[in-house]
Design a protein around this motif. Sequence first.
Motif, PDB file in Angstrom:
ATOM      1  N   GLU A 150       9.135  -8.005 -24.282  1.00 32.11           N
ATOM      2  CA  GLU A 150       9.372  -7.397 -22.996  1.00 32.11           C
ATOM      3  C   GLU A 150       8.552  -5.977 -22.945  1.00 32.11           C
ATOM      4  OE1 GLU A 150      13.577  -5.240 -24.202  1.00 32.11           O
ATOM      5  OE2 GLU A 150      13.426  -6.586 -22.225  1.00 32.11           O
ATOM      6  N   TRP A 151       8.270  -5.571 -24.443  1.00 32.11           N
ATOM      7  CA  TRP A 151       7.564  -4.156 -24.430  1.00 32.11           C
ATOM      8  C   TRP A 151       6.274  -4.041 -23.802  1.00 32.11           C
ATOM      9  CZ3 TRP A 151       8.167  -1.115 -29.434  1.00 32.11           C
ATOM     10  CH2 TRP A 151       9.639  -0.848 -29.508  1.00 32.11           C
ATOM     11  N   ARG A 152       5.602  -5.633 -23.949  1.00 32.90           N
ATOM     12  CA  ARG A 152       4.093  -5.687 -23.427  1.00 32.90           C
ATOM     13  C   ARG A 152       3.963  -4.818 -21.971  1.00 32.90           C
ATOM     14  NH1 ARG A 152       0.898  -8.356 -20.458  1.00 32.90           N
ATOM     15  NH2 ARG A 152      -1.337  -9.307 -21.390  1.00 32.90           N
ATOM     16  N   ARG A 153       4.863  -5.178 -21.054  1.00 34.77           N
ATOM     17  CA  ARG A 153       4.785  -4.561 -19.722  1.00 34.77           C
ATOM     18  C   ARG A 153       5.410  -3.293 -19.460  1.00 34.77           C
ATOM     19  NH1 ARG A 153       1.055  -6.723 -15.998  1.00 34.77           N
ATOM     20  NH2 ARG A 153       0.909  -8.887 -16.180  1.00 34.77           N
ATOM     21  N   HIS A 154       6.243  -2.760 -20.809  1.00 35.37           N
ATOM     22  CA  HIS A 154       6.746  -1.511 -20.451  1.00 35.37           C
ATOM     23  C   HIS A 154       6.892  -0.946 -21.821  1.00 35.37           C
ATOM     24  CE1 HIS A 154       8.769  -3.136 -16.726  1.00 35.37           C
ATOM     25  NE2 HIS A 154       8.990  -4.340 -17.697  1.00 35.37           N
ATOM     26  N   TRP A 155       5.633  -0.595 -22.284  1.00 33.62           N
ATOM     27  CA  TRP A 155       5.240  -0.131 -23.471  1.00 33.62           C
ATOM     28  C   TRP A 155       5.841   1.362 -23.624  1.00 33.62           C
ATOM     29  CZ3 TRP A 155       4.083  -3.011 -27.705  1.00 33.62           C
ATOM     30  CH2 TRP A 155       3.873  -2.514 -28.859  1.00 33.62           C
ATOM     31  N   PRO A 156       6.590   1.970 -24.715  1.00 33.28           N
ATOM     32  CA  PRO A 156       6.967   3.104 -24.907  1.00 33.28           C
ATOM     33  C   PRO A 156       6.085   4.251 -25.109  1.00 33.28           C
ATOM     34  CG  PRO A 156       7.698   2.105 -26.847  1.00 33.28           C
ATOM     35  CD  PRO A 156       7.070   1.062 -25.863  1.00 33.28           C
ATOM     36  N   ASP A 157       6.192   5.751 -24.797  1.00 29.19           N
ATOM     37  CA  ASP A 157       5.165   6.665 -25.355  1.00 29.19           C
ATOM     38  C   ASP A 157       4.953   6.398 -26.838  1.00 29.19           C
ATOM     39  OD1 ASP A 157       5.055   7.893 -22.731  1.00 29.19           O
ATOM     40  OD2 ASP A 157       7.179   8.342 -22.977  1.00 29.19           O
ATOM     41  N   ILE A 158       5.857   6.140 -27.672  1.00 30.58           N
ATOM     42  CA  ILE A 158       5.846   6.256 -29.274  1.00 30.58           C
ATOM     43  C   ILE A 158       6.530   4.844 -29.506  1.00 30.58           C
ATOM     44  CG2 ILE A 158       6.141   7.342 -31.118  1.00 30.58           C
ATOM     45  CD1 ILE A 158       6.362   9.919 -29.661  1.00 30.58           C
ATOM     46  N   ALA A 159       5.909   4.254 -30.290  1.00 32.13           N
ATOM     47  CA  ALA A 159       6.750   3.052 -31.188  1.00 32.13           C
ATOM     48  C   ALA A 159       6.637   3.094 -32.535  1.00 32.13           C
ATOM     49  CB  ALA A 159       5.710   1.609 -30.476  1.00 32.13           C
ATOM     50  N   VAL A 160       7.734   2.941 -33.081  1.00 33.35           N
ATOM     51  CA  VAL A 160       7.927   3.148 -34.549  1.00 33.35           C
ATOM     52  C   VAL A 160       8.417   1.962 -35.134  1.00 33.35           C
ATOM     53  CG1 VAL A 160       8.078   5.838 -34.142  1.00 33.35           C
ATOM     54  CG2 VAL A 160      10.257   4.464 -33.973  1.00 33.35           C
ATOM     55  N   GLU A 161       8.359   1.830 -36.476  1.00 36.16           N
ATOM     56  CA  GLU A 161       8.874   0.713 -37.224  1.00 36.16           C
ATOM     57  C   GLU A 161      10.186   1.090 -38.196  1.00 36.16           C
ATOM     58  OE1 GLU A 161       6.607  -1.279 -39.836  1.00 36.16           O
ATOM     59  OE2 GLU A 161       5.377   0.824 -40.617  1.00 36.16           O
ATOM     60  N   GLY A 162      10.157   2.511 -38.330  1.00 32.90           N
ATOM     61  CA  GLY A 162      11.192   2.978 -39.142  1.00 32.90           C
ATOM     62  C   GLY A 162      11.776   4.345 -39.181  1.00 32.90           C
ATOM     63  N   PRO A 163      12.786   4.626 -39.396  1.00 35.81           N
ATOM     64  CA  PRO A 163      13.404   5.660 -39.121  1.00 35.81           C
ATOM     65  C   PRO A 163      12.690   6.890 -39.543  1.00 35.81           C
ATOM     66  CG  PRO A 163      15.028   4.420 -39.920  1.00 35.81           C
ATOM     67  CD  PRO A 163      13.890   3.915 -40.110  1.00 35.81           C
ATOM     68  N   ALA A 164      12.092   7.198 -40.665  1.00 34.48           N
ATOM     69  CA  ALA A 164      11.177   8.104 -41.054  1.00 34.48           C
ATOM     70  C   ALA A 164       9.925   8.333 -40.138  1.00 34.48           C
ATOM     71  CB  ALA A 164      10.684   7.882 -42.460  1.00 34.48           C
ATOM     72  N   GLN A 165       9.478   7.366 -39.494  1.00 32.15           N
ATOM     73  CA  GLN A 165       8.492   7.495 -38.487  1.00 32.15           C
ATOM     74  C   GLN A 165       8.879   8.242 -37.323  1.00 32.15           C
ATOM     75  OE1 GLN A 165       6.622   3.815 -37.358  1.00 32.15           O
ATOM     76  NE2 GLN A 165       5.091   3.768 -39.130  1.00 32.15           N
ATOM     77  N   LEU A 166      10.126   8.038 -36.922  1.00 33.85           N
ATOM     78  CA  LEU A 166      10.446   8.677 -35.895  1.00 33.85           C
ATOM     79  C   LEU A 166      10.756  10.271 -35.842  1.00 33.85           C
ATOM     80  CD1 LEU A 166      13.398   7.236 -33.483  1.00 33.85           C
ATOM     81  CD2 LEU A 166      13.633   9.705 -34.258  1.00 33.85           C
ATOM     82  N   LEU A 167      11.221  10.423 -37.140  1.00 36.11           N
ATOM     83  CA  LEU A 167      11.441  11.840 -37.726  1.00 36.11           C
ATOM     84  C   LEU A 167      10.178  12.474 -37.371  1.00 36.11           C
ATOM     85  CD1 LEU A 167      14.083  11.770 -40.518  1.00 36.11           C
ATOM     86  CD2 LEU A 167      14.423  12.466 -37.926  1.00 36.11           C
ATOM     87  N   GLU A 168       8.932  11.958 -37.982  1.00 37.76           N
ATOM     88  CA  GLU A 168       7.659  12.242 -38.007  1.00 37.76           C
ATOM     89  C   GLU A 168       7.189  12.486 -36.672  1.00 37.76           C
ATOM     90  OE1 GLU A 168       3.198  11.302 -39.690  1.00 37.76           O
ATOM     91  OE2 GLU A 168       4.880  10.171 -40.182  1.00 37.76           O
ATOM     92  N   ALA A 169       7.588  11.690 -35.796  1.00 40.37           N
ATOM     93  CA  ALA A 169       7.045  11.826 -34.312  1.00 40.37           C
ATOM     94  C   ALA A 169       7.843  13.157 -33.852  1.00 40.37           C
ATOM     95  CB  ALA A 169       7.356  10.578 -33.584  1.00 40.37           C
ATOM     96  N   LEU A 170       8.949  13.482 -34.035  1.00 38.58           N
ATOM     97  CA  LEU A 170       9.437  14.566 -33.689  1.00 38.58           C
ATOM     98  C   LEU A 170       9.121  15.859 -33.938  1.00 38.58           C
ATOM     99  CD1 LEU A 170      13.430  13.366 -33.916  1.00 38.58           C
ATOM    100  CD2 LEU A 170      12.074  13.282 -31.948  1.00 38.58           C
ATOM    101  N   GLU A 171       8.555  15.686 -35.195  1.00 38.19           N
ATOM    102  CA  GLU A 171       8.241  17.045 -35.874  1.00 38.19           C
ATOM    103  C   GLU A 171       6.803  17.273 -35.695  1.00 38.19           C
ATOM    104  OE1 GLU A 171       9.528  16.120 -39.936  1.00 38.19           O
ATOM    105  OE2 GLU A 171      11.229  17.537 -39.850  1.00 38.19           O
ATOM    106  N   ASN A 172       6.028  16.205 -35.382  1.00 41.43           N
ATOM    107  CA  ASN A 172       4.542  16.287 -35.212  1.00 41.43           C
ATOM    108  C   ASN A 172       4.250  15.764 -33.889  1.00 41.43           C
ATOM    109  OD1 ASN A 172       1.875  16.314 -35.387  1.00 41.43           O
ATOM    110  ND2 ASN A 172       1.708  14.795 -37.278  1.00 41.43           N
ATOM    111  N   PRO A 173       3.849  16.602 -33.044  1.00 40.89           N
ATOM    112  CA  PRO A 173       3.416  16.021 -31.514  1.00 40.89           C
ATOM    113  C   PRO A 173       2.193  15.191 -31.522  1.00 40.89           C
ATOM    114  CG  PRO A 173       4.004  18.531 -31.536  1.00 40.89           C
ATOM    115  CD  PRO A 173       3.934  17.936 -33.111  1.00 40.89           C
ATOM    116  N   ARG A 174       1.404  15.232 -32.727  1.00 41.36           N
ATOM    117  CA  ARG A 174       0.185  14.388 -32.736  1.00 41.36           C
ATOM    118  C   ARG A 174       0.503  13.164 -32.617  1.00 41.36           C
ATOM    119  NH1 ARG A 174      -3.066  14.145 -36.520  1.00 41.36           N
ATOM    120  NH2 ARG A 174      -1.762  14.928 -38.135  1.00 41.36           N
ATOM    121  N   SER A 175       1.691  12.424 -32.844  1.00 46.09           N
ATOM    122  CA  SER A 175       1.947  11.250 -33.034  1.00 46.09           C
ATOM    123  C   SER A 175       2.755  10.638 -31.871  1.00 46.09           C
ATOM    124  CB  SER A 175       2.948  10.906 -34.290  1.00 46.09           C
ATOM    125  OG  SER A 175       3.936  11.782 -34.166  1.00 46.09           O
TER     126      SER A 175
END
Length: 409
Positions: A150-175
């Motif tokens: 269902e993501w195919r037609r509703h892809w999020p702004d950021i997609a992550v596979e692990g919690p550490a990636q999510l924290l990195e996205a919060l700390e680093n606007p480039r991601s």
Amino acid sequence: MAALIFDLDETLLDTSMLRTDRRPGRWRQLALRLDEVQPYAHVQAGVQAADLPARARKIGFRIGILTDSPRWYAERLLGEFGIRYDALLTGSDGYAPKPDPSSLRALAAQLGTPVEQCILVGDEASDFGAAYSSRALCIGVAWSRHAPSEWRRHWPDIAVEGPAQLLEALENPRSRLPFAEALIRSEQPAWHWGSLLRLGDGIFGAGRYYTRYDSRHPGDRLSRLIVRAKGERRAAARAGKLLGGLVAPPRQGATIDLITSVPPKPGAGYDRLAHMRAALATTTGAVESGEILRQRFDDPSYKRQHARARPRRVAGRFAASTLSGEHILLLDDVITSGAQVRECRRQLLAQGADRVTILVLGVAQNALTRYCPLCSGTLHLVTSGPYGDFIGCSNYRRGCRYREPAPPV
């Protein structure tokens, strides 16, 4: 202070074993099974999903929990797993379920944060829909490393596979954006699992594409560039340069031998994908070959067909040259149903290719409507007339004169 708002089920906690009872609302049965709920077992860089609210609070975020499940259910699970929050809004509180944005806006108000400064973290398209409608940022979590269909037609702004990636996205606007969307804003994309849209079956997207009927189209540079590239050579060259910025292959460790693309219509003197092929050939070191595929005939009504009818309509339209075991990167500007690129791949494999990876510049998303603040008509992009591009109301002929400037491409 910015706020981070989490979905509960299958985002913070693994409640997948309760899904068959939870979705139809069999709460009496579920009350006897809550001891089956588990934290997600994987640990990435010492972070688990249930740890994310506490870790985000240390970064400086206020924490909200937004769930369509009832309050007793949410409070019991959050308490048992020690998940602290600043505000909680549940399905017991009288709001329409997501993707209706009213619950998200109400929770943002409880947190004392403008909803546009909130980040919603969830696992379903309904979460992302609520965020889009409120102009909040959305992060999609795919703890299984497979993006839900269902993501195919509703892809999020950021997609992550692990919690550490999510924290990195919060700390680093480039991601915070897919690859092509970051580049077109002159931002350096941060490479991770979700930098490309992963559609499965060896198909990848560099960004999201919003049609002209989508309220997000006027302000989206990538979507407007793709439209212009269909008829303007300068725009096509810019699109090619954009895709040429790809500094990592769609599959790590994969060597690309040939780069080709979905061929133009018979007799067309303009190949809008030629710049993309050339730019990626330079980046990857592969051989560019736009001649190994050709379109045998055109189907003028193809785009008006329903997605289910397209595979049948496209059968036999493309032909491929003889190949000898190459790994081919097949390009297109936009993927909607995927019928054309799959038929091209089928022909390449039938003629001897070993593998065909598909990369598109934009993945078509379901439209989101924005309504006129004066008359509740729908707003859309107007590209003709003496005033240049602007956003206007569909009720113009009925007298509504609402207008706002369109962001520059």
